[in-house]
Write a protein that holds these residues in place. Structure first.
Motif, PDB file in Angstrom:
ATOM      1  N   ASN A   1       0.630  -1.208  -0.052  1.00 31.95           N
ATOM      2  CA  ASN A   1       0.002   0.048   0.152  1.00 31.95           C
ATOM      3  C   ASN A   1       0.796   1.307  -0.012  1.00 31.95           C
ATOM      4  N   GLY A   2       1.936   1.051   0.545  1.00 35.46           N
ATOM      5  CA  GLY A   2       2.760   2.458   0.836  1.00 35.46           C
ATOM      6  C   GLY A   2       3.435   2.761  -0.546  1.00 35.46           C
ATOM      7  N   MET A   3       3.815   1.550  -1.264  1.00 34.79           N
ATOM      8  CA  MET A   3       4.408   1.740  -2.740  1.00 34.79           C
ATOM      9  C   MET A   3       3.326   2.355  -3.551  1.00 34.79           C
ATOM     10  N   VAL A   4       2.089   1.896  -3.458  1.00 28.70           N
ATOM     11  CA  VAL A   4       1.007   2.414  -4.533  1.00 28.70           C
ATOM     12  C   VAL A   4       0.858   4.047  -4.075  1.00 28.70           C
ATOM     13  N   GLU A   5       0.876   4.464  -3.005  1.00 32.09           N
ATOM     14  CA  GLU A   5       0.667   5.679  -2.549  1.00 32.09           C
ATOM     15  C   GLU A   5       1.790   6.568  -2.952  1.00 32.09           C
ATOM     16  N   THR A   6       3.012   5.835  -2.904  1.00 31.33           N
ATOM     17  CA  THR A   6       4.291   6.663  -3.582  1.00 31.33           C
ATOM     18  C   THR A   6       4.099   6.943  -4.814  1.00 31.33           C
ATOM     19  N   LEU A   7       3.678   5.819  -5.803  1.00 35.95           N
ATOM     20  CA  LEU A   7       3.421   5.953  -7.004  1.00 35.95           C
ATOM     21  C   LEU A   7       2.396   7.062  -7.524  1.00 35.95           C
ATOM     22  N   LYS A   8       1.293   7.125  -6.555  1.00 34.77           N
ATOM     23  CA  LYS A   8       0.462   8.047  -6.940  1.00 34.77           C
ATOM     24  C   LYS A   8       0.637   9.444  -6.821  1.00 34.77           C
ATOM     25  N   VAL A   9       1.743   9.773  -5.930  1.00 31.90           N
ATOM     26  CA  VAL A   9       2.120  11.133  -5.783  1.00 31.90           C
ATOM     27  C   VAL A   9       2.552  11.753  -7.399  1.00 31.90           C
ATOM     28  N   PHE A  10       3.193  10.961  -8.020  1.00 36.98           N
ATOM     29  CA  PHE A  10       3.796  11.064  -9.437  1.00 36.98           C
ATOM     30  C   PHE A  10       3.203  10.774 -10.464  1.00 36.98           C
ATOM     31  N   PHE A  11       2.070   9.939 -10.477  1.00 36.51           N
ATOM     32  CA  PHE A  11       1.481   9.234 -11.446  1.00 36.51           C
ATOM     33  C   PHE A  11      -0.024   8.943 -11.176  1.00 36.51           C
ATOM     34  N   HIS A  12      -0.726   9.260 -12.223  1.00 42.10           N
ATOM     35  CA  HIS A  12      -2.160   8.999 -12.075  1.00 42.10           C
ATOM     36  C   HIS A  12      -2.398   7.616 -12.357  1.00 42.10           C
ATOM     37  N   LEU A  13      -3.331   6.718 -11.460  1.00 45.62           N
ATOM     38  CA  LEU A  13      -3.553   5.572 -11.604  1.00 45.62           C
ATOM     39  C   LEU A  13      -4.647   5.133 -12.606  1.00 45.62           C
ATOM     40  N   LEU A  14      -4.700   4.513 -13.613  1.00 44.63           N
ATOM     41  CA  LEU A  14      -5.479   4.313 -14.766  1.00 44.63           C
ATOM     42  C   LEU A  14      -6.096   3.089 -14.657  1.00 44.63           C
ATOM     43  N   TYR A  15      -5.455   1.662 -14.032  1.00 46.15           N
ATOM     44  CA  TYR A  15      -5.815   0.724 -14.114  1.00 46.15           C
ATOM     45  C   TYR A  15      -5.241  -0.361 -13.001  1.00 46.15           C
ATOM     46  N   SER A  16      -5.917  -1.220 -12.492  1.00 47.16           N
ATOM     47  CA  SER A  16      -5.170  -2.413 -11.861  1.00 47.16           C
ATOM     48  C   SER A  16      -5.861  -3.604 -11.817  1.00 47.16           C
TER      49      SER A  16
ATOM     50  N   GLN B   1      -0.423   6.690 -15.486  1.00 45.94           N
ATOM     51  CA  GLN B   1       0.150   7.859 -16.732  1.00 45.94           C
ATOM     52  C   GLN B   1       0.748   9.137 -15.713  1.00 45.94           C
ATOM     53  N   LYS B   2       1.763   9.474 -16.355  1.00 47.84           N
ATOM     54  CA  LYS B   2       2.481  10.580 -15.975  1.00 47.84           C
ATOM     55  C   LYS B   2       1.463  11.737 -15.400  1.00 47.84           C
ATOM     56  N   ARG B   3       1.489  12.113 -14.344  1.00 43.68           N
ATOM     57  CA  ARG B   3       0.775  13.423 -13.565  1.00 43.68           C
ATOM     58  C   ARG B   3       1.029  14.559 -14.381  1.00 43.68           C
ATOM     59  N   LYS B   4       0.009  15.275 -14.734  1.00 41.23           N
ATOM     60  CA  LYS B   4      -0.026  16.753 -15.487  1.00 41.23           C
ATOM     61  C   LYS B   4      -0.548  17.589 -14.425  1.00 41.23           C
ATOM     62  N   SER B   5       0.040  18.218 -13.702  1.00 40.93           N
ATOM     63  CA  SER B   5      -0.740  19.028 -12.446  1.00 40.93           C
ATOM     64  C   SER B   5      -0.127  20.190 -12.206  1.00 40.93           C
ATOM     65  N   ARG B   6      -0.483  21.157 -11.888  1.00 35.07           N
ATOM     66  CA  ARG B   6       0.079  22.646 -11.710  1.00 35.07           C
ATOM     67  C   ARG B   6       0.826  22.371 -10.329  1.00 35.07           C
ATOM     68  N   ASN B   7      -0.022  21.720  -9.498  1.00 34.55           N
ATOM     69  CA  ASN B   7       0.516  21.477  -8.249  1.00 34.55           C
ATOM     70  C   ASN B   7       1.665  20.323  -7.796  1.00 34.55           C
ATOM     71  N   LEU B   8       2.094  19.646  -8.953  1.00 34.33           N
ATOM     72  CA  LEU B   8       3.008  18.305  -8.868  1.00 34.33           C
ATOM     73  C   LEU B   8       4.124  18.738  -8.264  1.00 34.33           C
ATOM     74  N   LEU B   9       4.868  19.956  -8.651  1.00 34.13           N
ATOM     75  CA  LEU B   9       6.098  20.612  -8.113  1.00 34.13           C
ATOM     76  C   LEU B   9       5.972  20.642  -6.446  1.00 34.13           C
ATOM     77  N   LYS B  10       4.793  21.243  -6.395  1.00 34.97           N
ATOM     78  CA  LYS B  10       4.598  21.459  -4.387  1.00 34.97           C
ATOM     79  C   LYS B  10       4.446  20.003  -3.906  1.00 34.97           C
ATOM     80  N   GLU B  11       3.846  19.159  -4.582  1.00 39.52           N
ATOM     81  CA  GLU B  11       3.615  17.970  -4.112  1.00 39.52           C
ATOM     82  C   GLU B  11       4.872  17.174  -3.894  1.00 39.52           C
ATOM     83  N   LYS B  12       5.663  17.186  -5.052  1.00 40.29           N
ATOM     84  CA  LYS B  12       7.070  16.645  -4.925  1.00 40.29           C
ATOM     85  C   LYS B  12       7.940  17.264  -4.006  1.00 40.29           C
ATOM     86  N   MET B  13       7.690  18.388  -3.566  1.00 40.94           N
ATOM     87  CA  MET B  13       8.520  19.089  -2.539  1.00 40.94           C
ATOM     88  C   MET B  13       8.152  18.691  -1.286  1.00 40.94           C
TER      89      MET B  13
END
Length: 160
Positions: free
Chosen positions: A105-120, A140-152
């Motif tokens: 679950n931790g790994m999936v949550e980590t991935l969701k910070v940077f990518f949008h989950l399309l299918y499981s 799919q790679k996330r396209k978000s205005r807030n991605l930089l803030k989320e990554k930081m």
């Protein structure tokens, strides 16, 4: 072979302009000491609309029940498991989730910070994850205005 060299070149160059459209990580991230950094690197080398397929082992009752067979083989001194020191039944094996992410679950949550989950999909049976041994996810790679803030925030939270 050229694809492997292309990937190595992309991963080894911090300023490379090379970007990949499709990336696969099949049962790899859970074995890394720093999977969070690996996820950030996957994000860095992927194109803006890249698809990423990631397979991760589940740790559930089904996994533990399957390990009972290995335990019985060891008790019966089966030659296949001669060198095995420890086959844990009640806990995650020491070779899974060894790094800074300690669970599926931790790994999936980590991935969701940077990518949008399309299918499981859960394998080999499908249906619910409690009946299976692996989770395969397409992101799919996330396209978000807030991605930089989320990554930081993520880097600060996990001291990356």
């Amino acid at each position: 072979m050229w694809k492997l060299r292309l990937l190595e070149q992309a991963l080894n160059s911090s300023h490379s302009e090379m970007r990949l459209s499709i990336l696969f990580s099949l049962d790899v991230l859970e074995h890394l000491g720093k999977p969070k950094q690996a996820v950030m690197e996957i994000h860095r080398v992927s194109k803006g609309d890249a698809m990423v397929a990631i397979s991760l082992p589940l740790e559930n009752l089904t996994q533990r029940m399957l390990r009972i067979g290995f335990m019985l083989m060891k008790i019966s001194r089966d030659s296949i498991l001669k060198g095995a020191k420890n086959i844990p039944i009640t806990k995650t094996p020491e070779y899974h989730y060894v790094g800074d992410v300690k669970s599926y679950n931790g790994m999936v949550e980590t991935l969701k910070v940077f990518f949008h989950l399309l299918y499981s999909k859960y394998t080999p049976i499908g249906l619910h994850k409690s009946l299976n041994i692996n989770g395969v996810h397409v992101f799919q790679k996330r396209k978000s205005r807030n991605l930089l803030k989320e990554k930081m925030n993520y880097a600060w939270k996990y001291r990356i």
